[in-house]
Motif scaffolding. Structure first.
Motif, PDB file in Angstrom:
ATOM      1  N   TYR A  53       0.712  -1.285   0.205  1.00 30.34           N
ATOM      2  CA  TYR A  53       0.545  -0.152   0.046  1.00 30.34           C
ATOM      3  C   TYR A  53       1.105   1.386  -0.024  1.00 30.34           C
ATOM      4  O   TYR A  53       2.253   1.744   0.521  1.00 30.34           O
ATOM      5  CB  TYR A  53      -0.941   0.255   1.310  1.00 30.34           C
ATOM      6  CG  TYR A  53      -2.151   1.063   1.095  1.00 30.34           C
ATOM      7  CD1 TYR A  53      -3.278   0.908   1.007  1.00 30.34           C
ATOM      8  CD2 TYR A  53      -2.099   2.253   2.143  1.00 30.34           C
ATOM      9  CE1 TYR A  53      -4.306   1.718   0.489  1.00 30.34           C
ATOM     10  CE2 TYR A  53      -2.632   3.254   2.096  1.00 30.34           C
ATOM     11  CZ  TYR A  53      -3.843   3.126   1.364  1.00 30.34           C
ATOM     12  OH  TYR A  53      -5.191   4.077   1.228  1.00 30.34           O
ATOM     13  N   SER A  54       0.528   2.110  -1.268  1.00 30.54           N
ATOM     14  CA  SER A  54       0.740   2.960  -0.574  1.00 30.54           C
ATOM     15  C   SER A  54       0.604   4.588  -1.045  1.00 30.54           C
ATOM     16  O   SER A  54      -0.141   5.057  -0.437  1.00 30.54           O
ATOM     17  CB  SER A  54       1.826   3.564  -2.615  1.00 30.54           C
ATOM     18  OG  SER A  54       1.218   3.659  -2.847  1.00 30.54           O
ATOM     19  N   GLY A  55       1.676   5.667  -0.432  1.00 32.75           N
ATOM     20  CA  GLY A  55       1.397   7.321   0.089  1.00 32.75           C
ATOM     21  C   GLY A  55       0.456   7.538   1.395  1.00 32.75           C
ATOM     22  O   GLY A  55       0.043   8.197   1.392  1.00 32.75           O
ATOM     23  N   ARG A  56       0.826   6.682   2.124  1.00 27.14           N
ATOM     24  CA  ARG A  56       0.100   6.431   3.841  1.00 27.14           C
ATOM     25  C   ARG A  56       1.108   7.847   4.292  1.00 27.14           C
ATOM     26  O   ARG A  56       0.087   8.613   4.853  1.00 27.14           O
ATOM     27  CB  ARG A  56       1.042   5.446   3.905  1.00 27.14           C
ATOM     28  CG  ARG A  56       0.846   5.203   5.563  1.00 27.14           C
ATOM     29  CD  ARG A  56       1.448   3.427   6.378  1.00 27.14           C
ATOM     30  NE  ARG A  56       2.519   3.891   5.099  1.00 27.14           N
ATOM     31  CZ  ARG A  56       3.777   4.502   6.082  1.00 27.14           C
ATOM     32  NH1 ARG A  56       3.625   4.860   7.308  1.00 27.14           N
ATOM     33  NH2 ARG A  56       5.643   3.685   6.054  1.00 27.14           N
ATOM     34  N   THR A  57       1.524   8.608   3.701  1.00 28.79           N
ATOM     35  CA  THR A  57       2.402   9.545   4.914  1.00 28.79           C
ATOM     36  C   THR A  57       1.612  10.506   3.641  1.00 28.79           C
ATOM     37  O   THR A  57       3.104  11.516   4.221  1.00 28.79           O
ATOM     38  CB  THR A  57       3.892   9.573   5.017  1.00 28.79           C
ATOM     39  OG1 THR A  57       4.274   9.902   3.831  1.00 28.79           O
ATOM     40  CG2 THR A  57       4.288   8.985   5.487  1.00 28.79           C
ATOM     41  N   ALA A  58       1.957  10.471   2.323  1.00 28.99           N
ATOM     42  CA  ALA A  58       1.584  11.880   1.582  1.00 28.99           C
ATOM     43  C   ALA A  58      -0.209  11.903   1.190  1.00 28.99           C
ATOM     44  O   ALA A  58       0.220  13.333   1.160  1.00 28.99           O
ATOM     45  CB  ALA A  58       2.380  12.138   0.689  1.00 28.99           C
ATOM     46  N   MET A  59      -1.120  11.290   1.707  1.00 27.87           N
ATOM     47  CA  MET A  59      -2.650  11.355   0.707  1.00 27.87           C
ATOM     48  C   MET A  59      -2.824  12.611   1.892  1.00 27.87           C
ATOM     49  O   MET A  59      -3.744  12.817   1.224  1.00 27.87           O
ATOM     50  CB  MET A  59      -2.851   9.890   0.863  1.00 27.87           C
ATOM     51  CG  MET A  59      -2.754   8.867   2.285  1.00 27.87           C
ATOM     52  SD  MET A  59      -3.239   7.266   1.765  1.00 27.87           S
ATOM     53  CE  MET A  59      -4.901   7.249   0.911  1.00 27.87           C
ATOM     54  N   ALA A  82      -1.267  14.678   3.577  1.00 31.87           N
ATOM     55  CA  ALA A  82      -0.268  15.656   3.745  1.00 31.87           C
ATOM     56  C   ALA A  82      -0.377  16.878   3.213  1.00 31.87           C
ATOM     57  O   ALA A  82      -0.102  17.640   4.248  1.00 31.87           O
ATOM     58  CB  ALA A  82       0.721  15.557   3.358  1.00 31.87           C
TER      59      ALA A  82
END
Lengths: 171, 898
Positions: free
Chosen positions: B695-701, B703
């Motif tokens: 799963y990607s984007g955890r710290t940007a979705m 932000a």
């Protein structure tokens, strides 16, 4: 006593050796072209957005600091609806660049990105997209892909035969 | 049992299987394309090459295709043999010579069987320098996207679409490396199962078009096991979310229910969740209210009035029970019409008697004779129609037993049986898609169909035949039914006819008296019709006209558009007689427009719940994601809070709900044991992650809202976590959020979750079936004929017709009808009569007319339905504006002024 004097002598001798520090910002550090710094999104030779929103950079990112949403224009060309990098999380590992199948995302030799406010380290597509091909000039993904997205017709790409006429029976 | 030796290891394996499924079941990584556990072997792709040896001393061996080679005792074979691996790698290289450089823009990428198999064989760099062949694509409708360049000619699509699902309009054209899979002419795919092409295709030729509009890779979806909400069969699905909207529905395998396939309503009906007319905020008399003010308003309302609750057949057991608890047993009503409630009551009596077996879809697939009485499964329970299509092959397939054609050799079997079909009898007012398979079809008025059923029951019971028109035909069908080993009768509520149900019951009982092992399957109107009916509440209709006299001053309507069930004028009067109406629902609809208070309710993707399907199977769907809008909350949660407010708690003292299912089982004995259908705990003492490990984007979705990441949503109620954290492993089947296994990113990782490939899932939890917990109150069989309804119109000069409700896969079901793709496929409201009637009234097909039903007038378009009986007209069931009709109904044509 002797060792004390020797240490002082060595220290004083260093006054005459070559300086390792530079007078930044007046003086700039020379960076190699492949130095992994600021992340940008580049454009293809026709100045179209190179990013096709394949999500591979996001998947490769070890700190998960890339988030995007793919969308499509009327002609079927995929591009990111938004593209966000949270540079307060980024570790500049360059995996995103390695994963990118279209040379869209590139790391440039530039590190001057410091901010007083951490929120300003969240870059959106407008902040990332540059009007240049970056380090890999000449590549246009849609010319070599099989899809027709308004860049070239079906069968009009590099190394493609014209579309098959399924009604003909010749071998 | 046979002993085989794979790479010098010995295994005891089952006889009658092919080597590919045997190797896969044993855990060998053997690539394949054309073979599919449900479609069996054809030997088209040449990918699953292995080496077979004469005996243990043989070192040369010969390369064979594992999918078309049977297991035999003492067999020596090698998967890892260098020549065999080289063959597999080169084969993929050939398949890839024309495969476009599309992965980055291909929707299949990340869940692509071709990607997985290419990596598995080790082929990495293209050596072929010559140009690639290309194809034009076709427009195949709003559901399926076509990108023909990517084809590797495995033939799975046509084998599924034509051979398995009986489609006519997808085929293979041209020859050699020009072969083209598509339609003869561009157009919308006709089959109701076209969406499965996206899952059957090993690469990205056919992909989900609704996913295309909000594309997300499989690894980026937050997924949870769910249950389809769009018909009564309860097919298992996986629902996936990203950025707060529901993105896709894929099949979740259940060996007894949906197997590998879903219907298009189930796959694409999810779009209502993202609909712009979702209710976003609590609303009191046209004003958006929240927080404390809302609670005080609600407290005033709840304590000052006499409330009734209106339950819903599309809401979960928990939500219905929470409402029942709030308003009290006596004040809880079913939000369905009286005739529908009566039909369901009757069905429950029948099932509850324990006299007749309710088959699962898998058992339907095993039936050797099918009799459909008053239903069109293709439209009312589409997945069942797919099972019936397999069932008609059972008798011809029995004949292949003597020919040494193995059971897995699909192409040989189909060659052998050609077009022969097993017995299928259909009695339905209009022609249906299954008619092409039927040995006998009867198109007539529902009462005539029921009379046919009673006559058949009589013929089975060896009673002297009365004065029948076709005694020999009846006798033939009766004999076929008696000869069959696993006869199946399918009936249901579509035609809204008691006689049909009684007739089906009579046939089933007649067979039972002859000691036949018959099963009877009922198709119900909604996903939780059985669950709601089991609560044994009165339908709202009994109270509607006398609400005021009974001192009722308010109604709480749960997830229900009452205008689909009741006459609009009567309902308007009912609402006028009330002081306040609270409606909890997902979308703005006619009933919410009448509400004084609307509360936004979470959909199936935003909360968990439990449903009872048409065979009494209790299944839970799980929350996929937490809605971003905190005002959208589960109905059961709203209702539990309302209950707490009502008993005098202040808003800051509200406490979370106790497990409602346990309370339900305790207070209604018919639901005893219901909570045992699924585990309530995770895996290895940890939660099961809803998100794959990639799963990607955890710290940007999030932000862009605030760079400091918020705490992830917590799930205290279910065995799942909303994040990637938790125990990675093989969760038990009701709790499997997605299929993934190392090297298997596509849905075909499912092989690894099964005990043996194509069979049951490993670790299946004991399931609960409400119908199986039957009492022994026998349900009486109605003797004799049919109470012919008084309304059958014989007079051929009138403008009045008896109306027959015809269910449609797209449009007749409420929630799926809101979706973009499905609404494009729904039929325009029509009025179908036969040719004679049309010429009598000099109506041409396509002409617009006005039809008066009760006090309402509807604009409709004339269609010709040649098989319709005189005096009868067919109209689509519950497709707007034709909703809320009181059945049985009559319609009068109104002459239009030019």
């Amino acid at each position: 006593m002797f060792s004390l004097l020797r240490s002082m002598a060595i220290t004083f001798l260093h006054l005459f050796s070559k300086r390792e520090t530079i007078q930044y910002p007046e003086e700039r550090v020379p960076l190699h072209p492949r130095w992994r710094g600021r992340i940008v999104l580049t454009r293809d030779p026709d100045m179209g957005e190179r990013c096709v929103g394949c999500y591979l950079c996001a998947a490769a990112c070890p700190v998960d600091c890339i988030s995007l949403q793919a969308t499509e224009d009327e002609q079927g060309r995929r591009y990111p609806e938004f593209f966000r990098i949270n540079f307060s999380r980024c570790i500049f590992c360059g995996y995103c660049e390695e994963a990118c199948p279209t040379y869209a995302i590139q790391l440039l030799p530039d590190f001057e990105m410091a901010e007083y406010n951490r929120q300003n380290l969240v870059y959106e597509k407008e902040d990332l997209l540059i009007d240049s091909q970056g380090k890999y000039p000449g590549y246009n993904y849609y010319k070599v892909a099989g899809v027709d997205s308004g860049i070239k017709p079906k069968g009009g790409g590099t190394n493609e035969n014209p579309p098959v006429d399924i009604h003909q029976i010749l071998p | 049992m046979a002993q085989i030796h794979i790479d010098k290891e010995s295994y005891d394996v089952k006889n009658g299987k092919n080597l590919l499924e045997t190797c896969l079941s044993l855990g060998y990584q053997l690539p394949y394309f054309c073979w599919h556990p449900a479609l069996n072997s054809v030997g088209a792709c040449r990918q699953c090459a292995i080496k077979v040896f004469k005996d243990e001393k043989d070192t040369r061996g010969r390369i064979v295709m594992a999918c078309v080679e049977p297991v035999s005792d003492g067999l020596h074979l090698s998967v890892a043999d260098p020549e065999a691996s080289a063959f597999r790698s080169q084969n993929i290289e050939w398949l890839m010579t024309n495969h476009p450089h599309d992965c980055a823009v291909c929707d299949e990428g990340g869940s692509c069987h071709l990607q997985d198999m290419t990596v598995m064989t080790g082929h990495a760099y293209r050596r072929f320098q010559y140009p690639k062949r290309t194809h034009h694509n076709q427009y195949l409708g709003p559901l399926v996207h076509h990108e023909m360049n990517r084809c590797i000619q495995c033939y799975r699509c046509v084998r599924f679409y034509k051979d398995y699902a009986g489609g006519k309009d997808l085929d293979v054209f041209a020859a050699h490396d020009h072969v083209y899979f598509g339609r003869a002419k561009e157009g919308i795919l006709e089959s109701e199962f076209s969406g499965n092409l996206a899952e059957v295709c090993p690469t990205g030729v056919f992909t989900d078009k609704t996913l295309h509009t909000h594309y997300t890779r499989k690894w980026d979806l937050t997924m949870a096991p769910s249950v389809c909400q769009h018909c009564s069969l309860g097919c298992n699905i996986i629902a996936g979310e990203r950025y707060g909207s529901l993105r896709s529905i894929t099949n979740r395998y259940h060996e007894a229910v949906n197997g590998y396939f879903l219907c298009d309503r189930g796959r694409y009906g999810y779009e209502f969740v993202n609909h712009p007319s979702r209710i976003q905020h609590p609303n009191v008399r046209g004003r958006q209210v929240s927080g404390k003010e809302l609670y005080t308003t609600l407290q005033d309302l709840l304590t000052s009035k006499n409330w009734i609750g209106v339950g819903s057949p599309r809401a979960s057991l928990e939500a219905n029970f929470a409402l029942r608890k709030l308003v009290g047993d006596q004040n809880f009503y079913q939000g369905v019409s009286k005739v529908e409630a009566d039909l369901l009551q009757r069905i429950l009596h029948m099932t509850h008697s324990g006299q007749i077996h309710q088959p699962s879809l898998q058992e339907i697939e095993q039936a050797d004779l099918v009799l459909i009485l008053g239903e069109d499964p293709t439209h009312s329970a589409p997945r069942m129609a797919l099972s019936i299509r397999q069932a008609v092959r059972n008798i011809p397939l029995q004949q292949t037993a003597s020919t040494h054609i193995p059971a897995w050799h699909d192409v040989a079997q189909r060659e052998y049986i050609q077009d022969t079909k097993g017995p299928l009898y259909i009695a339905y007012p209009v022609a249906s898609k299954l008619d092409e398979l039927a040995s006998y079809t009867l198109h007539d008025h529902p009462d005539v169909l029921a009379a046919f059923g009673f006559d058949l029951a009589q013929a089975i019971g060896d009673d002297p035949l009365g004065d029948q028109n076709e005694p020999t035909l009846l006798r033939n069908i009766a004999e076929a039914l008696l000869k069959a080993e696993r006869p199946l009768i399918v009936t249901g509520t579509s035609l809204i006819s008691h006689n049909i149900l009684e007739a089906a019951w009579a046939i089933a009982m007649a067979l039972k008296h002859q000691n036949k092992n018959a099963s009877l399957s009922f198709i119900l109107p909604s996903c939780n019709s059985a669950g709601l009916a089991y609560m044994e509440a009165e339908p709202l209709e009994v109270l509607m006209k006398s609400a005021k006299q009974n001192g009722i001053s308010g109604a709480i309507v749960l997830e229900n558009d009452l205008y689909r069930h009741y006459d609009a004028l009567e309902l308007d009067q009912f609402f006028e007689s009330l002081e306040d109406i609270i409606v909890l629902d997902h979308l703005e609809q006619p009933t919410t427009a009448q509400a004084t208070v609307t509360l936004p309710a979470a959909t199936f993707a935003e909360t968990s719940g439990t449903l009872v399907n048409n065979e009494g199977r209790v299944q839970s769907f799980y929350q996929v994601y937490m809605p971003k809008n905190e005002d959208i909350r589960p109905s059961w949660q709203w209702l539990t809070e309302l209950y707490q407010i009502k008993i005098g708690l202040t808003p800051d003292l509200l406490y979370p709900s106790t497990p409602l299912l346990e309370e339900l089982a305790a207070s209604l004995p018919q639901f005893a044991g219901i909570g045992a259908h699924a585990p309530t705990f995770g895996l290895n003492g940890q939660k099961i992650p809803r998100e794959p490990h990639r799963y990607s984007g955890r710290t940007a979705m999030l932000a862009h809202i605030a760079v400091s990441e918020p705490r992830p949503d917590q799930d205290e109620l279910s065995p799942f976590s909303f994040t990637m954290e938790g125990s990675r492993g093989f969760p038990p089947p009701p709790l499997t959020p997605y299929y993934w296994s190392p090297g298997w990113n596509s849905n075909q990782a499912l092989n690894k979750y099964q005990i043996e490939v194509g069979g049951a899932l490993a670790g299946r939890h004991a399931e609960v079936n409400l119908f199986a917990m039957a009492s022994t109150i026998p349900y009486p069989t109605k003797k004799g004929g049919v109470n012919q309804s008084q309304s059958v119109i014989q007079n051929a000069t009138t403008h009045t017709f008896e109306l027959l409700p015809i269910t449609h896969i797209f449009g007749s079901e409420e929630l799926s009808g809101y979706g973009d793709a499905i609404s494009k496929l729904a039929p325009a409201p029509y009025f179908a009569i036969n040719k004679q009637e049309a010429s009598r009234l000099s109506l041409q097909p396509g002409v617009d007319i006005h039809l008066r039903i009760g006090k309402q007038t509807y604009p409709l378009t004339v269609q010709i339905g040649q098989e319709l009986p005189a005096g009868c007209a067919a109209i689509p069931y519950n497709i707007p504006p034709l909703t809320g009709i009181t059945w049985p109904a009559q319609g009068t044509l109104i002459p239009t002024t030019p």
